[in-house]
Write an enzyme that holds these catalytic residues in place. Structure first.
Site, mmCIF file in Angstrom:
data_model
loop_
_atom_site.group_PDB
_atom_site.id
_atom_site.type_symbol
_atom_site.label_atom_id
_atom_site.label_comp_id
_atom_site.label_asym_id
_atom_site.label_seq_id
_atom_site.Cartn_x
_atom_site.Cartn_y
_atom_site.Cartn_z
ATOM 1 C CE LYS A 164 -3.761 -2.536 2.086
ATOM 2 N NZ LYS A 164 -4.482 -2.946 3.285
ATOM 3 C CD GLN A 189 -3.352 -4.526 6.393
ATOM 4 O OE1 GLN A 189 -3.296 -3.552 5.653
ATOM 5 N NE2 GLN A 189 -3.881 -5.662 5.995
ATOM 6 C CG ASP A 218 -9.676 -0.608 4.347
ATOM 7 O OD1 ASP A 218 -9.299 -0.850 3.183
ATOM 8 O OD2 ASP A 218 -9.034 -0.936 5.359
#
Ligand code: NAD
Length: 281
Positions: free
Chosen positions: A52, A96, A119
């Site tokens: 990422k 995460q 997200d």
């Protein structure tokens, strides 16, 4: 011979488009910024976080890395999220997953400002997707829609079967296909006659998390097969939830693993970061 849907190539196109958009924002004095929080040192998570960060650097998005100790308390994590929510120079916040067992994931996801929820996991983002309002969409299913559209695969009116009903893949996938006017069935671990149900599909999306479970008996002749799964085999090679070589002989198009859905997930995360500026202005 089935067509191989090249996620690497399509994600490459998207990244080039995003690079240009990020440069336009930079010219206007706005540097898009993503905060990435990792708690603990899970090896797979470190690889994902690294990828990422690399994608951010390529596109011209500033990334702020927060690498917290495994022992970090839920309160400490929530306090960091609260601080990042309040920072005007932070556009996206990503935590995460998975988090260590002592931290309640749903509490953490719900603490992220929905305007920064790149997200797309916040309940408000999910509700917005359900009702067709502006908001972030979960990256993997959003990437699959792009993959289908940019490969010229018609969704409207088609029988779409999604195997898997997780909050991050199966459910948002079903909603997105519905918005594209597909006729959608969601199958799962309690579905009876799964092979029969799967064989209805013109477009079969597989997110079961079981290595190479889906063989040709699950696939109608000429169907398009999208494999979300990713697993490392004993020989260290990657494979998906679909038995690729077996299914290849009956389907009309298929995504490989690696190089199918995976690269699209990161491209759509980058897309959400770039789009965050519009949602926030
Ligand atoms: P999950 O474990 O949360 O959900 C799996 C779903 O499959 C469940 O809803 C369950 O009902 C269903 N299922 C399990 N066994 C089944 C069976 N025998 N028959 C029918 N349905 C069954 O998984 P997830 O988070 O949705 O991820 C699915 C897969 O996709 C995993 O392999 C994961 O690693 C992968 N994944 C890949 C990406 C990517 O970017 N490529 C992103 C997210 C997830």
């Amino acid at each position: 011979m089935a067509k191989i849907i090249d996620g690497k190539a399509v994600s490459g196109q998207i990244k080039e488009e995003l690079k240009a958009k990020a440069a336009e924002w930079k010219e206007k004095g706005i540097e898009i910024t993503l905060a990435v929080i990792q708690v603990g040192k899970d090896a797979a998570s470190s690889v994902y976080v690294g990828n990422k960060k690399k994608a951010c650097a390529y596109i011209g998005i500033r990334s702020l890395a927060y690498e917290l100790e495994e022992e970090t308390t839920q309160e400490e994590l929530l306090a960091l999220i609260d601080e990042l929510n309040g920072r005007k120079d932070v556009n996206g916040i990503l935590v995460q997953l998975p988090l260590p067992a002592h931290i309640d994931e749903s509490k953490v996801i719900s603490a992220i400002d929905p305007q920064k929820d790149v997200d797309g996991f916040h309940p408000q983002s999910v509700g917005a997707l359900c009702t067709g309002q502006a908001g972030f969409v979960s990256c993997t299913p959003a990437g699959i829609i792009q993959l289908l559209k940019r490969s010229g695969i018609e969704i409207a009116g088609k029988e779409c079967v999604v195997i898997g009903r997780s909050n991050i893949v199966g459910k948002p996938m079903a909603l997105l296909l519905l918005w594209e006017n597909g006729t959608v069935t969601v199958a799962h671990s309690k579905t009876e006659n799964l092979k029969e149900v799967a064989r209805r599909a013109d477009i079969l999306i597989v997110a079961v998390g079981k290595p190479q479970m889906i063989t040709r008996e699950y696939v109608k002749e000429g169907a398009v097969v999208i494999d979300v799964g990713i697993h490392r085999k004993e020989d260290n090679k990657l494979c998906g939830d679909v038995d690729y070589d077996d299914v290849m002989s009956v389907c009309s198009a298929i995504t490989p693993v690696p190089g199918g859905v995976g690269p699209m997930t990161i491209a759509m995360l980058m897309n959400n970061c770039v789009e965050s500026i519009r949602l926030q202005s």
